[in-house]
Design a protein around this motif. Structure first.
Motif, PDB file in Angstrom:
ATOM      1  N   UNK A 116      -1.280  -3.174   5.303  1.00 56.47           N
ATOM      2  CA  UNK A 116      -2.409  -2.441   5.884  1.00 56.47           C
ATOM      3  C   UNK A 116      -3.565  -2.348   4.892  1.00 56.47           C
ATOM      4  N   UNK A 117      -3.250  -2.299   3.618  1.00 53.79           N
ATOM      5  CA  UNK A 117      -4.304  -2.300   2.596  1.00 53.79           C
ATOM      6  C   UNK A 117      -5.027  -3.645   2.578  1.00 53.79           C
ATOM      7  N   UNK A 118      -4.269  -4.732   2.730  1.00 54.42           N
ATOM      8  CA  UNK A 118      -4.889  -6.050   2.789  1.00 54.42           C
ATOM      9  C   UNK A 118      -5.817  -6.137   3.997  1.00 54.42           C
ATOM     10  N   UNK A 119      -5.362  -5.602   5.136  1.00 65.27           N
ATOM     11  CA  UNK A 119      -6.201  -5.612   6.344  1.00 65.27           C
ATOM     12  C   UNK A 119      -7.524  -4.886   6.087  1.00 65.27           C
ATOM     13  N   UNK A 120      -7.458  -3.727   5.452  1.00 59.48           N
ATOM     14  CA  UNK A 120      -8.677  -2.970   5.156  1.00 59.48           C
ATOM     15  C   UNK A 120      -9.597  -3.765   4.242  1.00 59.48           C
ATOM     16  N   UNK A 121      -9.047  -4.337   3.199  1.00 61.92           N
ATOM     17  CA  UNK A 121      -9.862  -5.068   2.228  1.00 61.92           C
ATOM     18  C   UNK A 121     -10.452  -6.338   2.836  1.00 61.92           C
ATOM     19  N   UNK A 122      -9.740  -6.956   3.764  1.00 70.87           N
ATOM     20  CA  UNK A 122     -10.301  -8.110   4.455  1.00 70.87           C
ATOM     21  C   UNK A 122     -11.483  -7.700   5.329  1.00 70.87           C
ATOM     22  N   UNK A 123     -11.394  -6.535   5.962  1.00 71.09           N
ATOM     23  CA  UNK A 123     -12.523  -6.027   6.747  1.00 71.09           C
ATOM     24  C   UNK A 123     -13.764  -5.844   5.872  1.00 71.09           C
ATOM     25  N   UNK A 124     -13.537  -5.509   4.604  1.00 70.26           N
ATOM     26  CA  UNK A 124     -14.641  -5.292   3.667  1.00 70.26           C
ATOM     27  C   UNK A 124     -15.058  -6.571   2.958  1.00 70.26           C
ATOM     28  N   UNK A 125     -14.390  -7.674   3.301  1.00 70.71           N
ATOM     29  CA  UNK A 125     -14.673  -8.982   2.690  1.00 70.71           C
ATOM     30  C   UNK A 125     -14.575  -8.922   1.171  1.00 70.71           C
TER      31      UNK A 125
END
Length: 348
Positions: A116-125
């Protein structure tokens, strides 16, 4: 691997060390502190500031059983849940901090601790990812990060050779094309003698990757020394106040220490230069302070040079002292005054 690139900054052996300022828990629950740390990192000359992205529920369990109680060290007696509840960076801050870092012109990325942390960081590019030492054995997490195609840095504290090799294999097989690993000692703080910096040269030979250092010692000596052994990345915890009382404050660098690290590491890298036995730019005016051969008595044309006539002295404008024996017995070709530099056209 010759380079990795984060936000157009090449990182490799022929580039200045890439300095990462690790915020960790040193925001101490206040977003104002997080802003100030990012600004400090920029002003001190760091290349990037790094966050940690987790919630207490994504990193541990809310349990007071003995397994979950910390014994010894800085956090003695706390449960893991209590530690991470106080230390975590609220997820709603991430976008705000990423935008602020972009506004002032410093790279920002993070260590994720679950999918879920990876998902968040991907949203932030996010431009890159860091895998923390304790997560280096979490091969599914490494594969998930690798699948993003972003550069990845893995810390190797506590990991042995087999575990390091497994982490590298997991990253590369899952698609990571730009990978660096950091030599690390997961002690907080860690004594310099635990770092065994010669490990860095072995890691370079063994893994053929970009190698860096995650330094948990209390000063900058270990980090700056590592530059001479070939590190391309240095990561160090930073804080606004070492006496701030937060989870990581006591072993982190304040602004003066971070500035010293950024300057010292880059100076150390510049000083390595290349193999060069010639005269350096700063030496050229100092030839006068070398020794050379001078006439110490007046001589007439046709006189024979004896040891009474020449001597090795400073300055260095005459023939080198190594020619002393060759010149004895030669005949001077013109009248010579006291303190004349010995030159080939003065004798035969």
């Amino acid at each position: 691997m010759s380079y990795i690139t984060i936000n157009d900054r090449k990182i490799g052996h022929d580039q200045p060390p890439y300095i990462i300022a690790e915020m960790s828990a040193n925001h101490n629950g206040k977003i104002e502190n997080a802003f100030a740390i990012i600004k400090m990192a920029k002003e001190c000359g760091a290349d990037a500031v790094k966050l940690q992205t987790y919630k207490p529920d994504t990193i541990t369990l809310d349990s007071d059983s003995p397994d979950f109680i910390i014994k010894g060290g800085l956090w003695d007696g706390q449960s893991l849940y209590e530690l991470y509840q106080g230390a975590h960076l609220p997820w709603e801050w991430h976008k705000i901090l990423f935008e602020y870092a972009a506004e002032i012109g410093i790279t920002i990325f993070s260590s994720p601790f679950d999918d879920t942390a990876v998902d968040l960081l991907e949203e932030l590019n996010t431009p890159a990812y860091k895998i923390a030492s304790f997560e280096a054995i979490d091969l599914p997490l490494i594969r998930r990060v690798a699948a993003t195609g972003k550069p990845m840095i893995i810390s190797t504290g506590i990991a042995d050779e087999i575990e390091i090799a497994e982490a590298i294999e997991a990253a590369q097989n899952a698609g990571c094309k730009e990978l660096a690993i950091l030599h690390c000692v997961s002690g907080y703080p860690a004594p310099a003698e635990d770092y065994n910096l010669h490990t860095i040269t072995d890691m370079k030979d063994r893994y053929k990757l970009i190698i860096g250092l995650s330094d948990h010692t209390l000063d900058n000596t270990t980090a700056i020394t590592s530059v001479a052994l070939g590190v391309s990345i240095i990561e160090k915890h930073v804080t606004l106040d070492r006496n701030g009382g937060g989870a990581d404050d006591s072993f982190s660098l304040e602004a003066s220490g971070l500035k010293e690290l950024c300057t010292g590491a880059k100076t150390a890298w510049i000083s390595l230069g290349t193999v060069n036995y010639g005269k350096k730019s700063s030496e050229k005016g100092n030839v006068q302070f070398r020794r050379s051969l001078y006439f110490i008595k007046p001589m007439k044309k046709g006189d024979i040079i004896t040891p009474e006539h020449i001597k090795s002295v400073r300055p260095g404008f005459g023939l080198a002292p190594k020619y002393y024996g060759d010149i004895i017995g030669k005949i001077v070709t013109k009248d010579i005054k006291f303190a004349t530099a010995v030159q080939p056209d003065l004798f035969k």
